[in-house]
Structures are given as C-alpha cells and as structure tokens.
Design a protein around this motif. Sequence first.
Motif, short mmCIF file in Angstrom:
data_model
loop_
_atom_site.label_atom_id
_atom_site.label_comp_id
_atom_site.label_asym_id
_atom_site.label_seq_id
_atom_site.Cartn_x
_atom_site.Cartn_y
_atom_site.Cartn_z
N LYS A 1 -32.25 -0.71 -10.16
CA LYS A 1 -31.35 -1.86 -10.34
C LYS A 1 -29.94 -1.39 -10.69
O LYS A 1 -28.96 -1.85 -10.11
N THR A 2 -29.83 -0.51 -11.70
CA THR A 2 -28.54 0.03 -12.13
C THR A 2 -28.51 1.52 -11.84
O THR A 2 -29.35 2.26 -12.34
N THR A 3 -27.54 1.95 -11.05
CA THR A 3 -27.49 3.35 -10.64
C THR A 3 -26.80 4.21 -11.69
O THR A 3 -25.93 3.74 -12.42
N GLY A 4 -27.22 5.46 -11.77
CA GLY A 4 -26.59 6.43 -12.64
C GLY A 4 -26.24 7.65 -11.83
O GLY A 4 -25.37 7.60 -10.95
N LEU A 5 -26.90 8.77 -12.09
CA LEU A 5 -26.73 9.98 -11.30
C LEU A 5 -27.14 9.70 -9.85
O LEU A 5 -28.05 8.91 -9.59
N ASN B 1 -34.23 -0.93 -15.65
CA ASN B 1 -34.56 -0.16 -14.44
C ASN B 1 -36.06 0.11 -14.34
O ASN B 1 -36.66 0.03 -13.27
N VAL B 2 -36.65 0.48 -15.47
CA VAL B 2 -38.09 0.78 -15.48
C VAL B 2 -38.91 -0.46 -15.16
O VAL B 2 -39.89 -0.41 -14.40
N ALA B 3 -38.51 -1.60 -15.73
CA ALA B 3 -39.20 -2.85 -15.42
C ALA B 3 -39.03 -3.21 -13.94
O ALA B 3 -39.98 -3.65 -13.28
N PHE B 4 -37.84 -3.00 -13.41
CA PHE B 4 -37.56 -3.31 -12.01
C PHE B 4 -38.39 -2.43 -11.09
O PHE B 4 -38.85 -2.87 -10.03
N ALA B 5 -38.58 -1.16 -11.51
CA ALA B 5 -39.36 -0.21 -10.70
C ALA B 5 -40.86 -0.30 -10.98
O ALA B 5 -41.64 0.42 -10.36
N GLU B 6 -41.25 -1.16 -11.91
CA GLU B 6 -42.66 -1.37 -12.28
C GLU B 6 -43.31 -0.07 -12.75
O GLU B 6 -44.37 0.34 -12.27
N LEU B 7 -42.65 0.58 -13.71
CA LEU B 7 -43.13 1.87 -14.23
C LEU B 7 -43.36 1.83 -15.74
O LEU B 7 -43.42 2.88 -16.38
N ARG B 8 -43.49 0.65 -16.30
CA ARG B 8 -43.61 0.54 -17.76
C ARG B 8 -44.84 1.24 -18.32
O ARG B 8 -44.84 1.69 -19.46
N ASP B 9 -45.88 1.35 -17.52
CA ASP B 9 -47.12 1.96 -18.03
C ASP B 9 -47.02 3.47 -18.14
O ASP B 9 -47.84 4.10 -18.84
N ARG B 10 -46.01 4.09 -17.48
CA ARG B 10 -45.91 5.56 -17.50
C ARG B 10 -44.59 6.07 -18.06
O ARG B 10 -44.37 7.27 -18.10
#
Length: 470
Positions: free
Chosen positions: A255-259, A318-327
């Motif tokens: 969602k929000t870009t960084g590097l 970003n993590v929620a958007f990528a669906e990676l909250r469990d890891r």
Amino acid sequence: MVNIGNEASQIRYFCTAGYGMEQFVIDEVTKKLAAHDIERLQGKVLFSSSAHISLVKELKSAERLFLLMKRDSPLKLSAHANPARVASVLKSTLIGDLQSWTSAEVTWRRLQGVVGDKKKEESKCEEQRKVEEENVCGEDNEGDIPIMKKRRMMDCEDEYVYTGDDQDKTRPQANRHCSGPLSFRISCKCSGSVSRHLSVQEVSKVLGTSLSGQLGWKVDLRNPQIEITVYLRDDHCLLGIPLTRLPLANRRYIKTTGLRSTVAWAMGELAQIQSGSLVLDPMCGVGTILIEAAQEHKLACFLGLDIDDRQLHKASENVAFAELRDRMHFLKASSTHMPLPNASVDTVVCDLPFGKKFGTKTDMAASLPLILAEMERVLRVGGSLVLLLSPQLSCLLKKLLTPPQTGTQEAANQEGVQDVTSTPTQGKEPSIGLMTESCLPLSSLKHQTSLRLSLGTIDGLLHKYIKTHA
C-alpha cells in the motif's frame, strides 16, 4: 517446477533492471522460468522461456517486462550522415523484415489472450446458447428462441482485446475485432551517435510513419492497443512490446512504498532465508524488505523494529494489506538497544537510512558501531547479515569489521570486497578515523559479498556477512 502454459513454444523476452540488479534477474529467470539463451546487457536481461505468461509477469527482480521483437547490432552511422540517410538506415534496420512484425503481433495477441483456442470459444458459445434456450423455454417464450440464438452468436464473435488495466486482464469489448488494424504508439530511448543525428521525437515519427504505411496500423498516442518500445544505443538496438501497463516493480500487495521493491526483494534473496527462520529488520520503516521476503519465503517468520510511530503505523497497514499478520510483527524499539535475547535471530536485513530524508550522515555514522554491535549480538552463529548502505557508510563498515593489521594494504586484503573507497562523493564527510578510533572490530562477522546497486539518483552498497562464532 515450471508451469508450462499453452504457449509451449519458446518465447523471447527481455527485462529492464536497475544497475547491479542484472545478476538477480538472471538467477530468478533461471530458477523460476527454466530460462535459457540468457544474454546480459547493462540494465537489461534477454532470455527465452516456455513458462506460462502469468509466471513471467511475477518476476520480482525486474523493472519492466517486454516481448522481444528485435535484437540487432548498433546502427552504423557516419559522423556526417544527413537526417534523410539516418532515417533510411533506421527504417531498413528496424522495420526491414515485415514478417517479424506480423509474427510478433500474433505472439503478443496470444500472450494477452486476444487469440484463444477456437474450439474452446465455440464450446463456450454453445454452452451460453443452451443456457439461454433453457431459460427462455422455462419462461414459455418459445417464440423468442430464434432471436436469442442470433443474439448469442453475435456476442460470441466479439474478440478479447488487451486493455492494459492494472491487473493486465483482458476484457471483452464490442465492435473491436482481432482482424482490424492495431492502434499503436512508439516510445523511444536513444543515446550515443543516433541521438546526435535524430531526436527521440524524430525517431518515433520515422518508425510510426513507416509502420502505418506498411502494416496499416493506426497511431494513437493516448490509448493505444499496443506500444512499441525502442532502445537505441551504441552497443545494441532493442525493440520490444511491454507486456504490462505498470512496471513489475509496482507491487499490488504494498500500500505504502518505501525502499525500491526490487532492491528489497534482492536483499531477502541475498540473505538466503531458510524455512522456519526468524528474520529481523531493526530499522524496518514501512516494512518493505520484510514484506518482499515474506512473499517469497512462506515458512519463515518476520519481526520489524523502529522508533518512529508513523513508520510503524504505515508498516502495520502494509502488512494488513498484504495479509501477512500471522507471520509478521512490529515493535517500537531502538536499533541500538534491541529487546531481544542473544543469538535469537536467524537473519538480519536492514536498509540503514542515509541521505537528507533520514537526517544527517554524521548521526548515522556515529550510531553505526552500536547498531552493528546489537545486530551481531542478536544474530545466531551461522546466521546472515545483509545491509544496504551509502558508499560513505560502507567505508566505515569496512573499517569496523576489518581486523587490525600492519601495512598499508589492510583494507585491500579483505577477500571479495569491492573497492568503494575510491568513489567520488559530494560534500564533506565526517572523519572515519575519529569515529572508529576506539571501536573494536566485530570479528565474528565474516564478509561474503558486496554489490553496488543503483537507487535512482544515488548508488547503494549491498553487503552480506555471516556470523562465524559467538
């Protein structure tokens, strides 16, 4: 295992990549696409593969993906060639073989789903017609069946055309058929001798006029069906058709870009993350590096630290958007005082902030010894450390991790390290000698490799170390 698509014949592609990223592209297409006939150019990689186009579009290390139309030697132009002569050589070299253009058009249509299996389409039409007939009969409208049949047959004649949406899917559009002439535009990038004779606008005009006259294609600068990209340099000529509207580097799951996402992905690859590993980024920012690594390594866990509440908030989004909250989890903590036990982390990856956006270089230089000491402390024996730094901070890192030696070649003797100290820099840097005079080398970190990468307007140095003992 590579999934071979319907286009079982070998297709020739090329990718653009940032400077220093070419080897990552080569490794990725070899591993994921079983690619062969690989050719490396500066900023580009050419390869052949029979992998399904959906897999090719999932490349993580490349910037843009093209169907290769033509790979030729550089144009031979004399210093005093007039524009008419240059235009003639240009047309002869790039559009001389019309068969290659029509062949490329067929391949492009097939990759975009424009030309499908006729039997499959006929079967689909038959199924649709039966459904309509059943629905009509169910409503006791037998008199309308011939009309419904005719309408369904007309609908089935509409072809699928490439619309260039974000997901690169095809959409049905009425009254636009494959048999009609393509609308197109030309994107041209010139350097070297060609650019001294013709501007990119003139090159585009020459090629566009020739294509319109010989193939009947129609110029459309705003919304073309197809775009022709031309690279003209003194060492090569390339023609290609972009296969995605947006660059591959634009990730749909961030969602929000960084590097830069390609560089973040490369850091995870360089770390060689194993299944079951705990991966730490002690200055995670918006979490780009961890998210890229998590997309590739499904059986690893990830932890990010940062002292900035705003960055942590964006990272969580970003993590929620990528669906990676469990890891993936985040903590507010300083990289100089990590709330982690000794030898508790398998891999450390970190883009150490540098430049005006993240404060002064002096501040980071002063903190680097403490940050390195903490990274070394939490890293287990055998674990890997991957860092992205500026050339100036790389000089300091090299000094910190080089055991004391006598003689003038102590820094040059570090095996495998590229010379980054000779790179000219702008502005004055703090004295490395004064900052590191009292710092002991972190001798448990053994150097593996160093790579120079382009980060746009500046370069960065990517370093990998392995912790050899406690």
